[in-house]
Design a protein around this motif. Structure first.
Motif, short mmCIF file in Angstrom:
data_model
loop_
_atom_site.label_atom_id
_atom_site.label_comp_id
_atom_site.label_asym_id
_atom_site.label_seq_id
_atom_site.Cartn_x
_atom_site.Cartn_y
_atom_site.Cartn_z
N LEU A 13 2.39 95.64 -23.15
CA LEU A 13 1.14 95.17 -23.77
C LEU A 13 -0.05 95.99 -23.29
CD1 LEU A 13 1.70 91.30 -23.61
CD2 LEU A 13 1.72 92.76 -25.64
N ILE A 14 -0.06 96.36 -22.02
CA ILE A 14 -1.16 97.19 -21.52
C ILE A 14 -1.15 98.54 -22.21
CG2 ILE A 14 -1.91 98.50 -19.48
CD1 ILE A 14 -1.26 96.08 -17.78
N ALA A 15 0.04 99.13 -22.39
CA ALA A 15 0.14 100.42 -23.07
C ALA A 15 -0.36 100.32 -24.51
CB ALA A 15 1.58 100.91 -23.05
N ILE A 16 0.00 99.24 -25.19
CA ILE A 16 -0.46 99.04 -26.57
C ILE A 16 -1.97 98.93 -26.63
CG2 ILE A 16 -0.55 97.30 -28.41
CD1 ILE A 16 2.42 96.81 -27.93
N ASP A 17 -2.55 98.12 -25.74
CA ASP A 17 -3.99 97.90 -25.76
C ASP A 17 -4.76 99.17 -25.38
OD1 ASP A 17 -3.47 95.32 -26.47
OD2 ASP A 17 -3.67 94.50 -24.45
N ALA A 18 -4.29 99.88 -24.36
CA ALA A 18 -4.98 101.10 -23.92
C ALA A 18 -4.93 102.17 -25.01
CB ALA A 18 -4.36 101.62 -22.63
N ALA A 19 -3.74 102.38 -25.59
CA ALA A 19 -3.61 103.37 -26.66
C ALA A 19 -4.44 102.98 -27.87
CB ALA A 19 -2.14 103.52 -27.04
N SER A 20 -4.50 101.69 -28.18
CA SER A 20 -5.26 101.22 -29.34
C SER A 20 -6.76 101.43 -29.15
CB SER A 20 -4.97 99.74 -29.60
OG SER A 20 -3.62 99.53 -29.93
N VAL A 21 -7.26 101.18 -27.94
CA VAL A 21 -8.68 101.37 -27.67
C VAL A 21 -9.04 102.85 -27.81
CG1 VAL A 21 -10.47 101.26 -25.88
CG2 VAL A 21 -8.91 99.33 -26.21
N TYR A 22 -8.21 103.72 -27.23
CA TYR A 22 -8.47 105.17 -27.35
C TYR A 22 -8.43 105.59 -28.83
CZ TYR A 22 -7.92 110.21 -27.05
OH TYR A 22 -8.09 111.56 -27.22
N ALA A 23 -7.43 105.13 -29.56
CA ALA A 23 -7.31 105.48 -30.97
C ALA A 23 -8.48 104.93 -31.78
CB ALA A 23 -5.99 104.94 -31.53
N ALA A 24 -8.98 103.73 -31.40
CA ALA A 24 -10.11 103.14 -32.12
C ALA A 24 -11.38 103.97 -31.92
CB ALA A 24 -10.33 101.71 -31.65
N ILE A 25 -11.62 104.42 -30.68
CA ILE A 25 -12.79 105.26 -30.41
C ILE A 25 -12.68 106.58 -31.17
CG2 ILE A 25 -14.04 106.52 -28.62
CD1 ILE A 25 -13.14 104.34 -26.64
N PHE A 26 -11.50 107.21 -31.11
CA PHE A 26 -11.29 108.48 -31.81
C PHE A 26 -11.49 108.30 -33.32
CE2 PHE A 26 -8.58 111.36 -34.20
CZ PHE A 26 -8.90 112.59 -33.65
N THR A 27 -10.92 107.25 -33.89
CA THR A 27 -11.04 107.01 -35.34
C THR A 27 -12.48 106.75 -35.75
OG1 THR A 27 -8.82 106.03 -35.30
CG2 THR A 27 -10.14 105.67 -37.26
N ALA A 28 -13.20 105.97 -34.93
CA ALA A 28 -14.60 105.70 -35.25
C ALA A 28 -15.42 106.98 -35.25
CB ALA A 28 -15.17 104.70 -34.24
N LEU A 29 -15.20 107.85 -34.27
CA LEU A 29 -15.92 109.12 -34.22
C LEU A 29 -15.54 110.01 -35.41
CD1 LEU A 29 -15.51 109.83 -30.40
CD2 LEU A 29 -17.66 109.31 -31.57
N ALA A 30 -14.24 110.07 -35.71
CA ALA A 30 -13.78 110.91 -36.81
C ALA A 30 -14.28 110.40 -38.16
CB ALA A 30 -12.25 110.99 -36.81
N PHE A 31 -14.31 109.08 -38.32
CA PHE A 31 -14.76 108.49 -39.58
C PHE A 31 -16.22 108.81 -39.84
CE2 PHE A 31 -16.05 105.02 -42.40
CZ PHE A 31 -15.02 105.04 -43.34
N LYS A 32 -17.02 108.72 -38.80
CA LYS A 32 -18.44 109.04 -38.94
C LYS A 32 -18.63 110.52 -39.25
CE LYS A 32 -22.90 108.85 -36.56
NZ LYS A 32 -23.60 108.49 -35.31
N ALA A 33 -17.88 111.40 -38.56
CA ALA A 33 -17.99 112.83 -38.80
C ALA A 33 -17.56 113.19 -40.22
CB ALA A 33 -17.14 113.59 -37.79
N LEU A 34 -16.51 112.54 -40.70
CA LEU A 34 -16.04 112.79 -42.06
C LEU A 34 -17.11 112.45 -43.08
CD1 LEU A 34 -13.67 113.46 -44.00
CD2 LEU A 34 -13.03 111.04 -43.88
N TRP A 35 -17.87 111.43 -42.80
CA TRP A 35 -18.91 110.97 -43.73
C TRP A 35 -20.10 111.93 -43.77
CZ3 TRP A 35 -18.85 107.09 -47.24
CH2 TRP A 35 -20.07 106.73 -47.81
N PHE A 36 -20.44 112.51 -42.60
CA PHE A 36 -21.66 113.31 -42.53
C PHE A 36 -21.42 114.82 -42.50
CE2 PHE A 36 -23.17 109.21 -40.86
CZ PHE A 36 -24.30 109.04 -41.66
#
Length: 491
Positions: free
Chosen positions: A36-59
């Motif tokens: 569960l810790i591995a799932i949560d840690a990987a998900s948080v990192y992926a969420a930050i990366f996706t949020a940054l990439a999504f914003k960059a894709l838009w602009f």
């Protein structure tokens, strides 16, 4: 002769550290925690990366290397806070005690607030061009953690079940209540509980039909001492208190857990408000009507989510409309006049799944009704078209009700609206479910659908009314997807 279970009082101190480390369960608990810790840690990192990439894709455009570098700078602090907060909220506890998606949403929202305050206090506001990274990460974090934890629960549950790791339980109570719970547990393919039998309150009770009869309450001490029971479930809300306390004491002395199915009154008291200053302590049962800020939050959630779902599923909706039009005569959309909030009628929209004369033929089929209580259900209703049968199995016929949500006649989640025929057969206590907007989906849909008894459906509605929150709505929406594709209880 079966050896008696050794007395291991559940209230006693835990074994010494060395013995604890040697326990087989400890290895499984450690694997669960690490997973569960591995799932949560990987998900948080992926969420930050996706949020940054999504914003960059838009602009401007995506630069994976740069976004990964940014995510590595932000992630350690965020992951640490998430793990600590999830641990505090019990999200790494035992399978039977772990909260669901609602608590995950709450935990991530708290982390978002803490992170924003930390950035402001430490004067790091200039590192972020906007607050998007905070709520963007929250949205993607809920999605990633929710989906991955659901996959983990499903896969690990089935593996444990295949390995014979289900908890063996005895049901104690009247035959009627025990049969209902035994049936629900048997239908749940992911259930971690295996019902070994039913103990009735008296010998006069009829024999249970959904599980093996093990005798009466007088036989329970011997059954518990036999050593093959992990927990006792008291199924009868009106079970005598003295007997219940005695059962709890007997079970705990042998290391056996005891669980109790809630009654309708216990559900109501969840929102009760204590009134001090009375000669007798009193609790006022508050009306479960979402109003004021609650209603504004729920309405905003409904508008945003229903608009997004309509946008994403519009191609599928057009395909279904074309299929309905080409395969049978009649309108594409069927307008079912149903009582809404407060009993005020509205046109509930659905893709037409029956032939045009369906309403006229209703009276001819009443004797073939397969559902209990007020509702009418038939597994092989002759009025349903071939395309309609497919739409009903996947609940796709209800997609137009998103328009009812946008019009304010329904909510995404809530008690299902019943046809006028069913409404007229309701008892007065059933009509409490009409104090809020009816829903496109609800606890019925994620808890067995048509397999449930009608009174159980109503109690689930009460449970929803008393414990409503946006996180509960999100949890039900997410669980609706596997419930629909599993097609359990749908006809």
């Amino acid at each position: 002769m079966t050896p008696l279970r050794p007395a291991v009082d559940i209230r006693a101190k835990r074994p010494p550290a060395l013995m604890f480390l040697l326990r087989r369960d400890t290895i499984r608990h450690a694997m669960r925690l690490l997973g569960l810790i591995a799932i949560d840690a990987a998900s948080v990192y992926a969420a930050i990366f996706t949020a940054l990439a999504f914003k960059a894709l838009w602009f401007e455009g995506i630069d994976p290397g740069w976004h990964a570098h940014q995510a590595r700078e932000i992630a350690p602090f965020t992951i640490l806070v998430v793990l600590l907060n999830f641990a505090r909220m019990g999200l790494y506890g035992r399978r039977t005690e772990r909260p669901g998606l609602g608590r995950i949403v709450t935990g991530l929202f708290q982390v978002m607030v803490v992170s924003m305050v930390f950035v402001l206090i430490n004067g790091q506001r200039d590192r972020f061009s906007s607050y998007y990274i905070f709520y963007g990460t929250l949205i993607f974090g809920v999605a990633y953690i929710g989906v991955l934890r659901l996959a983990y629960e499903t896969i690990s549950g089935r593996l444990l079940k295949s390995a014979g790791q289900q908890r063996r339980a005895i049901l104690v109570g009247t035959t009627q209540h025990s049969d209902a719970i035994a049936s629900a547990l048997a239908d749940d393919v992911d259930s971690a509980i295996q019902v070994t039998g039913v103990v009735t309150t008296t010998a006069r009770e009829p024999r249970p039909s959904k599980a093996r009869a093990l005798g009466t309450v007088a036989d329970l001490p011997a059954l518990l001492s036999a050593g093959d029971i992990d927990e006792v479930i008291i199924t009868d809300p009106a079970f005598p208190e003295e007997q219940a306390l005695e059962i709890v004491d007997q079970a705990h002395r042998l290391g056996i857990h005891v669980r109790v199915a809630p009654s309708t009154m216990e559900i109501l008291v969840h929102r009760a408000e204590f009134l001090p200053g009375q000669t007798v302590p009193l609790f006022e049962l508050k009306p479960p009507v979402t109003e004021g800020l609650d209603f504004a939050i729920k309405r905003t959630f409904d508008l945003v989510m229903s608009s997004l779902i309509l946008l994403v599923l519009s191609p599928l909706g057009l395909a279904m409309a074309l299929a309905v039009r080409l395969t049978s005569a009649g309108p594409i959309i069927y307008r079912s006049r149903r009582p809404g909030v407060g009993g005020v009628p509205f046109d509930c929209l659905k893709f037409r799944t029956m032939y045009q004369d369906a309403d006229i033929r209703q009276s001819e089929l009443e004797e073939l009704n397969e559902a209990g209580g007020a509702i009418f259900k038939m597994r092989n209703d002759p009025r349903v078209t071939p395309v309609g049968r497919m739409l009903r199995r996947l609940s796709l016929d209800e997609l137009p009700q998103l328009l009812n949500v946008l019009r304010g006649e329904m909510s995404l989640v809530g008690p299902r609206p019943l046809p006028q025929r069913d409404y007229d057969r309701l008892e007065e206590w059933h009509k409490k479910r009409y104090l809020v907007l009816p829903g496109v989906t609800g606890l019925w849909q994620v808890s067995g659908r048509s397999d449930l008894e009608f009174d159980d459906m109503v109690r689930l509605d009460f449970l929803y009314l008393e414990r409503w929150s946006v996180s509960l709505d999100m949890s039900i929406l997410v669980k609706t997807i596997p419930a629909v594709f599993g097609r359990r209880g749908a006809f």
